[in-house]
Enzyme design. Structure first.
Site, PDB file in Angstrom:
ATOM      1  N   ASP A  48      53.678 -18.894  32.001  1.00 43.89           N
ATOM      2  CA  ASP A  48      54.164 -17.528  32.149  1.00 43.89           C
ATOM      3  C   ASP A  48      55.457 -17.451  32.973  1.00 43.89           C
ATOM      4  O   ASP A  48      55.695 -16.472  33.655  1.00 43.89           O
ATOM      5  CB  ASP A  48      53.021 -16.735  32.827  1.00 43.89           C
ATOM      6  CG  ASP A  48      53.300 -15.248  32.916  1.00 43.89           C
ATOM      7  OD1 ASP A  48      54.022 -14.745  32.063  1.00 43.89           O
ATOM      8  OD2 ASP A  48      52.804 -14.606  33.845  1.00 43.89           O
ATOM      9  N   CYS A  69      39.109  -7.856  14.935  1.00 46.21           N
ATOM     10  CA  CYS A  69      39.141  -6.510  15.535  1.00 46.21           C
ATOM     11  C   CYS A  69      38.529  -5.477  14.597  1.00 46.21           C
ATOM     12  O   CYS A  69      37.999  -4.456  15.050  1.00 46.21           O
ATOM     13  CB  CYS A  69      40.588  -6.098  15.858  1.00 46.21           C
ATOM     14  SG  CYS A  69      41.248  -6.885  17.341  1.00 46.21           S
ATOM     15  N   CYS A 129      37.736  -1.331  14.856  1.00 44.09           N
ATOM     16  CA  CYS A 129      37.608  -0.906  16.264  1.00 44.09           C
ATOM     17  C   CYS A 129      38.952  -0.440  16.833  1.00 44.09           C
ATOM     18  O   CYS A 129      39.979  -1.084  16.633  1.00 44.09           O
ATOM     19  CB  CYS A 129      37.077  -2.075  17.091  1.00 44.09           C
ATOM     20  SG  CYS A 129      36.925  -1.709  18.856  1.00 44.09           S
ATOM     21  N   CYS A 167      40.382  -0.048  22.493  1.00 46.77           N
ATOM     22  CA  CYS A 167      41.488  -0.248  23.443  1.00 46.77           C
ATOM     23  C   CYS A 167      42.550   0.839  23.302  1.00 46.77           C
ATOM     24  O   CYS A 167      43.074   1.345  24.296  1.00 46.77           O
ATOM     25  CB  CYS A 167      42.102  -1.634  23.263  1.00 46.77           C
ATOM     26  SG  CYS A 167      42.743  -1.984  21.602  1.00 46.77           S
ATOM     27  N   CYS A 185      53.079   0.975  30.081  1.00 49.72           N
ATOM     28  CA  CYS A 185      51.849   0.301  30.524  1.00 49.72           C
ATOM     29  C   CYS A 185      51.679   0.409  32.046  1.00 49.72           C
ATOM     30  O   CYS A 185      52.646   0.262  32.797  1.00 49.72           O
ATOM     31  CB  CYS A 185      51.930  -1.159  30.092  1.00 49.72           C
ATOM     32  SG  CYS A 185      50.528  -2.151  30.586  1.00 49.72           S
ATOM     33  N   CYS A 230      46.297  -3.511  35.353  1.00 50.54           N
ATOM     34  CA  CYS A 230      45.330  -2.646  34.681  1.00 50.54           C
ATOM     35  C   CYS A 230      44.512  -3.492  33.720  1.00 50.54           C
ATOM     36  O   CYS A 230      45.060  -4.333  33.016  1.00 50.54           O
ATOM     37  CB  CYS A 230      46.056  -1.536  33.922  1.00 50.54           C
ATOM     38  SG  CYS A 230      44.948  -0.442  33.011  1.00 50.54           S
ATOM     39  N   CYS A 262      42.193  -1.845  28.766  1.00 52.20           N
ATOM     40  CA  CYS A 262      42.074  -2.239  27.353  1.00 52.20           C
ATOM     41  C   CYS A 262      41.154  -3.446  27.180  1.00 52.20           C
ATOM     42  O   CYS A 262      40.521  -3.613  26.129  1.00 52.20           O
ATOM     43  CB  CYS A 262      43.441  -2.487  26.730  1.00 52.20           C
ATOM     44  SG  CYS A 262      44.396  -3.811  27.492  1.00 52.20           S
ATOM     45  N   CYS A 315      36.918  -3.557  25.530  1.00 54.49           N
ATOM     46  CA  CYS A 315      36.854  -4.377  24.309  1.00 54.49           C
ATOM     47  C   CYS A 315      35.443  -4.952  24.123  1.00 54.49           C
ATOM     48  O   CYS A 315      34.924  -5.623  25.022  1.00 54.49           O
ATOM     49  CB  CYS A 315      37.866  -5.519  24.396  1.00 54.49           C
ATOM     50  SG  CYS A 315      37.778  -6.639  22.976  1.00 54.49           S
TER      51      CYS A 315
END
Length: 307
Positions: free
Chosen positions: A131, A185, A188, A191, A211, A238, A241, A245
């Site tokens: 990252d 997914c 659904c 999120c 966000c 946060c 989401c 799930c």
């Protein structure tokens, strides 16, 4: 024995021994599908003030431009789901930031894995990424069969959900490559429906500039008034989401002692946070990813939540 097969098994076995959740491998090549998506996302200014996202466009999409002679992208997942969580009456910190900053923890493991490869296989060159460079980690993890990118744009697996870090070794060694898995997914929209700031503007597209994680960590200016009162008590990052799930009901607590939270973190109340001092901030978050927002940033977020 096929040397590529043998090397691949060797690397995956060592990754497991080092504590990684899983390891997948894909060919280092241009990310053809992701190129137009990234370009569109940037053109629509969904990166907000994160100007670094505009840099190194070519390298972001082609690891051979990032690591000379690279042949393989080794993607790795490391679980961070905690066994204990914050006091529900507290302001909230994203679960990934409970313990020691993941950059340090994973970088050490990646260095060990690369050293192992060099000792066991021979002269292999490469770089470790956590990252911290222009690498589309979720795209590579999905290509390597470690999961699929969900509607919230996080990597998802049926076995353990999405509470894990993604890291890569990009190396100049040919290996056996894994195949992507299918998207699960379905219909659904949990999120999308739950996002407090409506940042998931359509399935699989997150407007980063809306966000809560962006506002509480990346944005250095004051938070726009249109978003006041929409942070659902999040003061750093946060998890909404991910928390909603259905696949995260399979999350299991991590086994990495360095990710265990500072004892103070779990017991603090909103009042405690509102009275936080700079000394206390330094003490509790000495080796934490929360340092990224600095004391002034966290205080700004807390003041906004308490006003």
């Amino acid at each position: 024995m096929n040397p590529k097969k043998g090397y691949t098994e060797l690397i995956k076995t060592e990754a497991k021994r080092l504590g990684f959740l899983s390891c997948g491998i894909s060919k280092a090549e241009f990310l053809e599908e992701e190129a137009p998506r990234l370009e569109k996302w940037l053109n629509q200014n969904m990166h907000g003030e994160m100007r670094y996202m505009e840099n190194h466009f070519d390298k972001r999409l082609d690891p051979t431009k990032l690591v000379e002679g690279s042949k393989s992208v080794v993607s790795l997942l490391l679980n961070y789901f905690p066994s204990e969580q914050q006091n529900p009456e507290s302001y909230k910190i994203s679960k990934y930031a409970y313990g020691t900053d993941y950059h340090f923890v994973i970088k050490d493991k990646l260095k060990s894995l690369l050293s192992f490869i060099q000792e066991e296989i021979g002269e292999v060159h490469g770089r470790a990424f956590v990252d911290s460079a222009p690498v589309l980690d979720k795209a590579w993890a999905a290509r390597s069969g470690l999961g699929w990118v969900g509607k919230h744009s996080n990597l998802l697996t049926q076995q353990v959900g999405s509470f894990y870090f993604i890291a890569e070794l990009i190396i100049d060694l040919e290996l056996e490559y894994d195949s992507p898995v299918t998207d699960h997914c379905g219909t659904c929209t949990a999120c999308i429906d739950a996002c407090p700031t409506e940042a998931i503007v359509e399935p699989y597209v997150v407007d980063g500039s809306k966000c809560i994680s962006y506002f509480t960590i990346e944005l250095k200016d004051s938070i726009p008034s249109a978003f006041h009162g929409k942070f659902d008590d999040w003061m750093f990052g946060c998890d909404v989401c991910q928390d909603v799930c259905p696949w995260n009901r399979f999350s299991k607590p991590h086994q990495e002692p360095l990710f265990n939270p500072h004892p103070e973190l779990l017991s603090m109340t909103k009042k405690d946070w509102e009275e936080i001092t700079e000394d206390f901030f330094r003490q509790v978050f000495k080796k934490s990813a929360v340092k990224r927002t600095k004391y002034t940033g966290l205080k700004r977020n807390i003041d906004l939540l308490s006003s």
